[in-house]
Design a protein around this motif. Structure first.
Motif, PDB file in Angstrom:
ATOM      1  N   GLU A  52       0.859  -1.187   0.000  1.00  0.00           N
ATOM      2  CA  GLU A  52       0.000   0.000   0.000  1.00  0.00           C
ATOM      3  C   GLU A  52       0.899   1.242   0.000  1.00  0.00           C
ATOM      4  O   GLU A  52       1.696   1.431   0.910  1.00  0.00           O
ATOM      5  N   ILE A  53       0.772   2.066  -1.036  1.00  0.00           N
ATOM      6  CA  ILE A  53       1.598   3.264  -1.184  1.00  0.00           C
ATOM      7  C   ILE A  53       0.715   4.501  -1.122  1.00  0.00           C
ATOM      8  O   ILE A  53      -0.243   4.629  -1.892  1.00  0.00           O
ATOM      9  N   THR A  54       1.027   5.398  -0.209  1.00  0.00           N
ATOM     10  CA  THR A  54       0.307   6.665  -0.125  1.00  0.00           C
ATOM     11  C   THR A  54       0.744   7.571  -1.274  1.00  0.00           C
ATOM     12  O   THR A  54       1.940   7.727  -1.537  1.00  0.00           O
ATOM     13  N   ILE A  55      -0.201   8.163  -1.954  1.00  0.00           N
ATOM     14  CA  ILE A  55       0.081   9.048  -3.086  1.00  0.00           C
ATOM     15  C   ILE A  55       0.622  10.383  -2.583  1.00  0.00           C
ATOM     16  O   ILE A  55       0.084  10.958  -1.636  1.00  0.00           O
ATOM     17  N   GLY A  56       1.681  10.859  -3.217  1.00  0.00           N
ATOM     18  CA  GLY A  56       2.224  12.159  -2.825  1.00  0.00           C
ATOM     19  C   GLY A  56       3.379  12.570  -3.712  1.00  0.00           C
ATOM     20  O   GLY A  56       4.046  11.726  -4.328  1.00  0.00           O
ATOM     21  N   LEU A 107      -2.921   1.714  -3.967  1.00  0.00           N
ATOM     22  CA  LEU A 107      -2.595   3.105  -3.680  1.00  0.00           C
ATOM     23  C   LEU A 107      -3.535   3.619  -2.600  1.00  0.00           C
ATOM     24  O   LEU A 107      -4.672   3.153  -2.469  1.00  0.00           O
ATOM     25  N   ARG A 108      -3.043   4.580  -1.844  1.00  0.00           N
ATOM     26  CA  ARG A 108      -3.834   5.205  -0.788  1.00  0.00           C
ATOM     27  C   ARG A 108      -4.102   6.654  -1.162  1.00  0.00           C
ATOM     28  O   ARG A 108      -3.171   7.414  -1.425  1.00  0.00           O
ATOM     29  N   ALA A 109      -5.369   7.030  -1.194  1.00  0.00           N
ATOM     30  CA  ALA A 109      -5.736   8.399  -1.568  1.00  0.00           C
ATOM     31  C   ALA A 109      -5.145   9.400  -0.573  1.00  0.00           C
ATOM     32  O   ALA A 109      -5.099   9.128   0.622  1.00  0.00           O
ATOM     33  N   PRO A 110      -4.704  10.555  -1.055  1.00  0.00           N
ATOM     34  CA  PRO A 110      -4.104  11.555  -0.166  1.00  0.00           C
ATOM     35  C   PRO A 110      -5.132  12.393   0.574  1.00  0.00           C
ATOM     36  O   PRO A 110      -4.794  13.426   1.159  1.00  0.00           O
ATOM     37  N   VAL A 111      -6.393  11.944   0.573  1.00  0.00           N
ATOM     38  CA  VAL A 111      -7.468  12.687   1.222  1.00  0.00           C
ATOM     39  C   VAL A 111      -8.428  11.683   1.843  1.00  0.00           C
ATOM     40  O   VAL A 111      -8.611  10.577   1.330  1.00  0.00           O
ATOM     41  N   ALA A 157      -9.891  15.062  -5.724  1.00  0.00           N
ATOM     42  CA  ALA A 157      -8.673  14.390  -5.255  1.00  0.00           C
ATOM     43  C   ALA A 157      -8.759  12.883  -5.468  1.00  0.00           C
ATOM     44  O   ALA A 157      -7.788  12.241  -5.900  1.00  0.00           O
ATOM     45  N   VAL A 158      -9.916  12.301  -5.178  1.00  0.00           N
ATOM     46  CA  VAL A 158     -10.070  10.856  -5.358  1.00  0.00           C
ATOM     47  C   VAL A 158     -10.103  10.512  -6.841  1.00  0.00           C
ATOM     48  O   VAL A 158      -9.558   9.480  -7.265  1.00  0.00           O
ATOM     49  N   ASP A 159     -10.722  11.369  -7.647  1.00  0.00           N
ATOM     50  CA  ASP A 159     -10.754  11.127  -9.088  1.00  0.00           C
ATOM     51  C   ASP A 159      -9.337  11.103  -9.663  1.00  0.00           C
ATOM     52  O   ASP A 159      -8.996  10.239 -10.477  1.00  0.00           O
ATOM     53  N   ASP A 160      -8.488  12.039  -9.220  1.00  0.00           N
ATOM     54  CA  ASP A 160      -7.089  12.048  -9.661  1.00  0.00           C
ATOM     55  C   ASP A 160      -6.370  10.780  -9.199  1.00  0.00           C
ATOM     56  O   ASP A 160      -5.547  10.222  -9.930  1.00  0.00           O
ATOM     57  N   ALA A 161      -6.668  10.346  -7.973  1.00  0.00           N
ATOM     58  CA  ALA A 161      -6.042   9.129  -7.445  1.00  0.00           C
ATOM     59  C   ALA A 161      -6.465   7.906  -8.253  1.00  0.00           C
ATOM     60  O   ALA A 161      -5.654   7.005  -8.504  1.00  0.00           O
ATOM     61  N   LEU A 162      -7.724   7.852  -8.662  1.00  0.00           N
ATOM     62  CA  LEU A 162      -8.197   6.737  -9.478  1.00  0.00           C
ATOM     63  C   LEU A 162      -7.481   6.715 -10.827  1.00  0.00           C
ATOM     64  O   LEU A 162      -7.117   5.645 -11.332  1.00  0.00           O
ATOM     65  N   GLU A 163      -7.267   7.879 -11.384  1.00  0.00           N
ATOM     66  CA  GLU A 163      -6.559   7.954 -12.658  1.00  0.00           C
ATOM     67  C   GLU A 163      -5.113   7.494 -12.501  1.00  0.00           C
ATOM     68  O   GLU A 163      -4.553   6.826 -13.380  1.00  0.00           O
TER      69      GLU A 163
END
Length: 243
Positions: free
Chosen positions: A37-41, A72-76, A90-96
């Protein structure tokens, strides 16, 4: 393959939530191959700054090191104290980004259902929108508890009901699942066996993530929770170890 405890077929992987470079992440994964599990940043191994070619190259290096599956872990958090549009964006960007690196799951934290200015029904509606966005990108959401696991169980039950009624535009109900943060449910005063009853039912509908644990915790859960090892062996429970 044996995990960090020396037992079982499914290894326990790792959480990468600190700022670090790709080389450091690869070294950690080689030490604990398995679910990652990787946090996005921007200062993390996976971030929004990456172009499409870098995303593919990064995904290849992570998987060669042993990251399987990659989450991946969403940054929000879904109930962060920001406008709804900000959370959705923010979640939409994470999904992409999940699509770009081939991550099949996005972990989405709850900061606390009962506070941060969002009524429960409003929170349900937001999660439904996120589930639909995830389904369209062929990514699945794992919603993590902030306190006791029932808070996520209620969300899952409502989404399943909306799916059964034809009101949720997703390909299958298992587009949403649960991430059980053991450290958080314990901090809320919930016994592991009580939490497991909910998590075990969730695992029957879709794979669940178990996080917030050490190697020693893994031993304890395996020894005392009925069906825990069997669900791991069947790929219904994915473990990631806290650093």
């Amino acid at each position: 393959m044996h995990d960090a405890t020396g037992r079982g077929e499914t290894p326990a992987g790792t959480v990468l939530d600190d700022p670090q470079g790709l080389a450091e992440a690869v070294a950690r994964i080689r030490e604990f191959p398995g679910p990652v599990e990787i946090t996005i940043g921007g200062d993390h191994p996976v971030g929004p700054h990456m172009g499409s070619l870098v995303r593919r190259q990064t995904a290849l290096r992570l998987r060669e090191a042993g990251a399987e599956p990659l989450l991946l872990r969403a940054p929000v958090a879904v109930d962060d104290d920001i406008p709804d549009e900000g959370v959705l964006a923010a979640v939409d960007d994470a999904l992409e980004l999940c699509r770009g690196v081939g991550a099949g799951w996005l972990v989405l934290a709850l900061g606390g259902v009962a506070h941060r200015g969002r009524q429960r029904r409003r929170l349900y509606s937001m999660l439904a929108a996120l589930a639909e966005a995830a389904s369209h990108r062929q990514v699945k959401l794992m919603v993590q508890n902030s306190t006791i696991v029932e808070e996520v169980g209620m969300l899952m039950a409502l989404l399943d009901r909306e799916y059964d009624n034809g009101a949720l535009d997703v390909t299958a109900p298992d587009v949403t699942s649960m991430a059980w943060d053991v450290s958080r449910s314990r901090a809320a005063g919930q016994a592991d066996n009580a939490a497991w009853e909910y998590v075990r039912r969730a695992a029957a509908r879709a794979p669940v993530l178990v996080r917030g644990i050490t190697v020693e915790d893994t031993e304890t859960l395996s020894r005392w929770l009925p069906g825990f090892e069997e669900n791991r062996a069947a790929g219904r429970v994915l473990l990631v170890l806290t650093r």
